[in-house]
Design a protein around this motif. Structure first.
Motif, mmCIF file in Angstrom:
data_model
loop_
_atom_site.group_PDB
_atom_site.id
_atom_site.type_symbol
_atom_site.label_atom_id
_atom_site.label_comp_id
_atom_site.label_asym_id
_atom_site.label_seq_id
_atom_site.Cartn_x
_atom_site.Cartn_y
_atom_site.Cartn_z
ATOM 1 N N ARG A 131 15.776 68.793 -25.234
ATOM 2 C CA ARG A 131 15.805 68.481 -26.812
ATOM 3 C C ARG A 131 16.081 67.161 -27.122
ATOM 4 N N GLN A 177 21.903 77.232 -29.147
ATOM 5 C CA GLN A 177 21.590 76.240 -28.244
ATOM 6 C C GLN A 177 22.564 75.941 -27.295
ATOM 7 N N ASN A 233 22.408 76.410 -34.138
ATOM 8 C CA ASN A 233 21.811 75.510 -34.577
ATOM 9 C C ASN A 233 20.950 76.107 -35.612
ATOM 10 N N THR A 288 19.072 79.605 -34.132
ATOM 11 C CA THR A 288 19.309 79.847 -32.659
ATOM 12 C C THR A 288 20.544 79.474 -31.967
ATOM 13 N N SER A 323 19.261 66.908 -31.413
ATOM 14 C CA SER A 323 18.821 68.251 -30.976
ATOM 15 C C SER A 323 18.010 68.905 -32.150
ATOM 16 N N ASN A 333 17.021 81.847 -27.807
ATOM 17 C CA ASN A 333 18.610 81.356 -27.398
ATOM 18 C C ASN A 333 18.518 80.799 -25.966
ATOM 19 N N ASN A 334 19.183 79.697 -25.848
ATOM 20 C CA ASN A 334 19.574 79.038 -24.696
ATOM 21 C C ASN A 334 18.300 78.921 -23.780
ATOM 22 N N ALA A 378 11.899 77.145 -27.844
ATOM 23 C CA ALA A 378 13.058 76.506 -28.233
ATOM 24 C C ALA A 378 13.678 77.497 -29.324
ATOM 25 N N ALA A 393 13.914 70.969 -33.159
ATOM 26 C CA ALA A 393 13.728 72.461 -33.472
ATOM 27 C C ALA A 393 12.832 72.286 -34.359
ATOM 28 N N GLN A 399 17.359 77.081 -17.127
ATOM 29 C CA GLN A 399 17.011 76.599 -18.489
ATOM 30 C C GLN A 399 15.933 75.558 -18.383
ATOM 31 N N GLN A 425 27.803 76.911 -26.207
ATOM 32 C CA GLN A 425 26.658 77.171 -27.075
ATOM 33 C C GLN A 425 27.184 76.989 -28.451
#
Length: 457
Positions: free
Chosen positions: A212, A394, A408, A392, A449, A204-205, A201, A453, A119, A405
């Motif tokens: 973040r 995260q 979000n 998504t 976080s 996904n992941n 962002a 986004a 990541q 995960q």
């Protein structure tokens, strides 16, 4: 410079498509092995007679049992394992200006608990034990830039909390520096604009939790020039800029400070160490520390081998969730200005009883099957497509959590959503949220976080 970076999604170093392919390629190329093993086989770790897990150096972190007592909420007493990591680590991003645009030096980093291995991570992501080389491995790349940073190079420097339900009073130093000299771009590092990071962002992941939380501290409206061409911003992006800069709000800061101080004074939070073996509802096996009903989370032991880390192979405990979580802000225009619906949330590992959290934060139970859901949870889950601004999956921090995960979301409330709120909730502009974010232990990591986004273009 920073606003140009926010609005730039293609650059002379790497296109966004090339960055995505780079992450995919590193996932294919880097050899990663994460094997679940008995606690007794974790090299350099030992399990005490009370069930707690410690590194033999006395450093890094430990898994300990705690007993919690509080008069907040419906459950007033419980016991659980928790991560005790009293060290303050570095989460640092190095930046440099090229042709009037600020670029961020980001890392393709593998953590043992990551959902998808690689990541996008900060330039520097290291615990104190890591950068002091307790593991006898290599010194983290770019550490000296942050250790020796001059005051005029620092764009952001804050101590911010980690997950209050899983860590006992844990904080990291979130720092962004801007340098002017030559910077060697090492393997697994790339220059990216802020716009590109925000674009990634949305996948996904792709962007890790540490990136973040660091970027959430940048109050972009402070870098906005009246002469800037913001035509590339969406109407929503311009609305976020207004919310971030205006002093027009439903409640003033004096009201918010009194509201939060009153709640902190009203409720007690008492945390005592307790033997893990004596915790009701929990059991310790050779491989797990887990609840009898298999709710919430468990602790496992792993042996890790990663080809490109400071230490190639090691053992450690990881906290594994038993379900996917949900973190969401509801936002609403009030008198023409976007306001965020914020809650004051008590978590057992908090430094100061309560921290500001998103509207909905469900991490420790299966919210989808709950008979009585947290306030506003159903509203978020039943939002119409046109209300959903961001949605998504995260990841949480893969160095301590195993494949955790959370969904979000940013949801825009409709005209019928009430202004009046329960005691633990309030409306804040983005400007007011950033006023709290300037200081330690006010805004929790889930809230931060989600701020990172926010999309502007």
């Amino acid at each position: 410079m920073l606003i140009k970076s926010l609005l730039t999604t293609e650059n002379k170093f790497n296109s966004t498509a090339e960055l995505i392919e780079w992450i995919k390629r590193r996932n294919r190329e880097v050899q990663v092995s994460v094997e679940t093993i008995p606690f007794a086989e974790m090299e350099y770790w030992h399990q005490d007679k009370d069930g707690s897990l410690h590194h033999k150096s006395g450093r890094f972190f430990s898994i300990q049992g705690i007993k919690v007592q509080t008069d907040y909420g419906k459950i007033n007493e419980w016991m659980q394992p928790i991560i005790n990591q009293p060290e303050v680590g570095y989460l640092g991003i190095l930046t440099k200006e090229f042709d009037g645009v600020l670029y961020f030096l980001m890392q393709a980093k593998i953590e043992p608990g990551n959902v998808n291995c690689v990541q996008i991570s900060p330039t520097l992501q290291a615990t104190k034990s890591n950068y002091r080389q307790v593991h006898q491995g290599k010194k983290p790349n770019y550490l000296d830039y942050f250790v020796n940073a001059k005051p005029e190079e620092i764009l952001l420097d804050q101590l911010q909390s980690e997950q209050g339900a899983r860590f006992l009073r844990k904080r990291n130093r979130n720092i962004i520096i801007k340098v002017s000299g030559e910077v060697e771009v090492k393997e697994d590092f790339r220059w990216m604009t802020l716009g590109q990071i925000k674009e990634l962002a949305c996948r996904n992941n792709m962007v890790n939790m540490d990136t973040r939380t660091v970027l959430s501290g940048l109050k972009l409206s402070d870098y906005q020039n009246p002469l800037d061409d913001n035509s590339q911003m969406t109407e929503f992006g311009r609305g976020m800029m207004l919310s971030s800069s205006t002093n027009h709000s439903l409640f003033d800061m004096r009201h918010h400070l009194s509201w939060l101080s009153g709640l902190k004074a009203k409720y007690d939070l008492l945390v005592f160490p307790t033997p893990i073996y004596n915790m009701p509802d929990w059991k310790v096996t050779d491989y797990e520390i887990i609840r009898e009903d298999k709710k919430y989370f468990k602790v496992i032991g792993v042996r890790v081998t990663i080809a490109n880390r400071e230490v190639a192979s090691w053992c450690q405990p990881l906290v594994a969730p038993m379900q996917q979580g949900l973190c969401a802000y509801i936002i609403k225009k009030i008198n023409g200005v976007y306001h965020f619906l914020v809650q004051a949330k008590l978590e057992c590992g908090n430094y100061d009883v309560m921290e500001l959290a998103p509207t909905v934060q469900c991490l420790t139970g299966d919210y989808s099957k709950a008979i009585i859901k947290p306030p506003f949870c159903d509203y978020v889950l039943n939002a119409r497509p046109e209300q959903i601004i961001f949605d998504t999956l995260q990841s949480e921090e893969g160095g301590r959590f195993y494949k955790e995960q959370n969904r979000n979301m940013l949801i825009e409330a409709d005209d019928y959503f009430p202004i009046e709120l329960p005691e633990h909730y309030t409306w804040m502009t983005l400007n007011q949220i950033y006023s709290f974010l300037c200081f330690n232990n006010f805004l929790n990591i889930q809230a931060r976080s989600l701020l990172s986004a926010i999309q502007y273009r």
